[in-house]
Enzyme design. Structure first.
Site, PDB file in Angstrom:
ATOM      1  N   SER A  74     -21.127 -16.195 -27.554  1.00 16.14           N
ATOM      2  CA  SER A  74     -20.586 -15.331 -28.601  1.00 16.14           C
ATOM      3  C   SER A  74     -19.071 -15.477 -28.645  1.00 16.14           C
ATOM      4  O   SER A  74     -18.565 -16.568 -28.868  1.00 16.14           O
ATOM      5  CB  SER A  74     -21.049 -13.901 -28.371  1.00 16.14           C
TER       6      SER A  74
ATOM      7  N   GLU B 251     -30.619 -14.066 -34.204  1.00 19.81           N
ATOM      8  CA  GLU B 251     -29.327 -13.526 -33.778  1.00 19.81           C
ATOM      9  C   GLU B 251     -29.091 -12.126 -34.342  1.00 19.81           C
ATOM     10  O   GLU B 251     -28.688 -11.200 -33.638  1.00 19.81           O
ATOM     11  CB  GLU B 251     -28.189 -14.445 -34.260  1.00 19.81           C
TER      12      GLU B 251
ATOM     13  N   HIS C  28     -29.474 -12.072 -30.523  1.00 23.24           N
ATOM     14  CA  HIS C  28     -28.184 -12.440 -29.946  1.00 23.24           C
ATOM     15  C   HIS C  28     -28.091 -11.955 -28.500  1.00 23.24           C
ATOM     16  O   HIS C  28     -28.461 -10.820 -28.190  1.00 23.24           O
ATOM     17  CB  HIS C  28     -27.090 -11.778 -30.786  1.00 23.24           C
TER      18      HIS C  28
END
Length: 530
Positions: free
Chosen positions: A195, A316, A410
């Site tokens: 990320s 995600e 995610h």
């Protein structure tokens, strides 16, 4: 004094350029926590580039994690899924080392880990990032704390940009100078992150000042990118208005730290990946980041010869929409939510129509989520792989969480990469009972990549090979999601030949009464990126 890399009855002792540190033996692995790589970034060093720490005498105890960077807590909705331990103290520029064999003779490969958290949260002390399994398998793991939020990524007229990224560069330099004494090989360094950590990796491997400090890179759910400078300035100006001070580093440094964090949290309420409001980010600064990192990697000569491992999770967006029940609400908004996503992604009507045709069973929230995820993440990584055939390895993590609604969201892959699925902090996302064989497969692939640059599947070429992880038997497929990418390419070509259409600067927040209702809805849900 005990020699570098030797054992002491109280724990292994290693000498660094600034003094010796005493670690711990845990399950056959030597662990050193909270080692300062730079001086505390407060007082005269606040909002300034990092400087070396003061040297110390004797063996400094390195048994516990060091202070974490100042940061606001996760909202209650997100804290249910994400761990974010806090260690108080000013000395937050510290790192941790897990090694199977301290001492200069070992010359083991090194993996340097940069945590995620939207550049506003997170730390190296999250239990999911425990490096013992990498050390167990012959890789020295280094995890890094760095400045966050306005302290690390505020943009001021009286201070250099990107101090948080400069922290990471300082940590890389520390690794280059020091890791040999811990058993690592400074000539075999893999820089990895997830990320915001992956975005940082992308910026660093494109940075001229970092060349020679790494040899491979892993980008998990984050592309190389530069934030819009005006967007970051708006975030700082909003904070300044709440604080009733000038938007300068000098004025912000005079504000109580807790008051500053509250103002940051309030000003960043629309800073989610879906809404795209003002947020902190890495900016082009003419120095450490001389140009957009993606452009530098795709069009320039940055990181020549470096192997890249990169990918995404299949769903995600579910981490951005499931907390607080926002997935169902976005579905109910239908066309209004789609209009907001189009504004966020600056795309025409044909793109969401094409997604509908390709996925007729999908609800609005899924279309919106995939649209934004492709725009922000998959397409940039696709471009990067296309520019580096033969040395790029691409994956898609597809295992759905055992927790309702999250899917392959995610950050879910982290417990599998680190093989730490047994810790409660991993189960917050995965649920209990995550498949051990998937963790063994993924962790082994990341170890192989750190050792020799090949995770065990086909490198990127004109057939677009993508390794699917967690969806049945491990397999490499060719061209997944190429239909979506073709839609974006056709839309970009059509829009390039048409007159420009004004787009509101804050995405969904500026599209009239209906879209303002979306903003209010998502604000109530306290959406945050990771």
């Amino acid at each position: 004094m005990t020699a570098a890399g030797t054992e002491d009855p109280a724990g292994p002792v290693v000498r660094t350029p600034y003094g010796a540190v005493r670690g711990r033996r845990e399950d056959g692995v030597a662990v050193f926590r909270g080692i300062p790589y730079a001086a505390p970034p407060f007082g005269p060093h606040r909002f300034r580039p990092p400087v070396p720490p003061d040297p110390w005498d004797g063996a400094r105890d390195a048994g516990a994690f060091g202070p974490t960077a100042p940061q606001p807590p996760y909202s209650e909705a997100f804290a249910e899924y994400l761990a974010d331990p806090v260690v108080p103290g000013d000395g937050c520029l510290n790192l941790n080392v897990w090694t199977p064999q301290p001492g200069p003779a070992a010359r083991l490969p090194v993996l340097v880990w940069l945590h995620g958290g939207a550049l506003t949260r997170g730390s190296s002390g999250v239990p999911v990032y425990d490096g013992r399994t990498f050390a167990r398998d012959g890789v020295v793991l280094v995890s890094v704390n760095y400045r966050l939020g306005v302290e690390g990524y505020g943009l001021f007229p009286d201070a250099p940009a990107n101090p948080g990224l400069r922290d990471q560069l300082a940590a890389l330099r520390w690794v280059h100078e020091s890791i040999g004494a811990f058993g690592g090989d400074p000539g075999r360094v893999t820089l990895a992150g997830q990320s915001a950590g992956a975005i940082s990796v992308g910026a660093l491997i494109a940075a001229p000042q970092a060349q020679g400090l790494f040899h491979r890179a892993v980008l998990q759910s984050g592309p190389p990118e530069a934030a819009d400078r005006d967007k970051v300035r708006r975030m700082v100006r909003r904070m300044a208005a709440r604080l009733k001070v000038p938007a300068t580093a000098e004025a912000f440094a005079a504000v109580d730290r807790e008051v500053l964090l509250r103002a940051q949290a309030e000003a960043g309420r629309l800073s989610s990946p879906i809404l795209g409001g003002p947020a902190f980010g890495i900016v082009v600064d003419g120095d450490l980041v001389p140009r957009d990192p993606l452009q530098a990697l795709v069009e320039g000569d940055a990181a020549v010869g470096a192997e890249l491992l990169m990918g995404w999770t299949r769903d995600e967006y579910r981490l951005w929409l499931v907390p607080g029940g926002l997935l169902e609400r976005v579905d109910r908004l239908g066309a209004v939510a789609l209009a907001g996503a189009m504004a966020r992604c600056r795309c025409g009507h044909e793109v969401p129509r094409g997604y509908r045709a390709l996925h007729p069973e999908a609800g609005t929230a899924e279309i919106v989520g995939q649209l934004v995820t492709d725009h922000l993440l998959r397409i940039p990584l696709h471009r990067l792989a296309e520019a580096r055939p033969g040395s790029s390895y691409v994956y898609e993590f597809a295992w759905p969480s055992l927790r309702p609604g999250l899917g392959a969201c995610h950050a879910l892959e982290l417990g599998f990469v680190f093989d730490t699925g047994e810790v409660p902090e991993s189960a917050k996302l995965s649920g209990w009972g995550a498949p051990r064989e998937l963790a063994e497969e993924m962790h082994s692939a990341w170890v192989r990549f750190a050792v020799d640059g090949d995770p065990g599947w086909q490198a990127w070429d004109t057939s677009h090979p993508v390794r699917i992880l967690g969806d049945g038997e491990p397999r490499t497929v060719h061209g997944p999601r190429d239909g979506e990418f073709d839609l974006w390419a056709a839309d970009a070509a059509a829009r390039a030949s048409a007159p420009p259409v004004p787009v509101p600067e804050d995405g969904a927040a500026g599209r009239g009464a209906e879209l303002r209702s979306v903003v209010r809805l998502l604000r109530r849900g306290a959406v945050r990126g990771h």
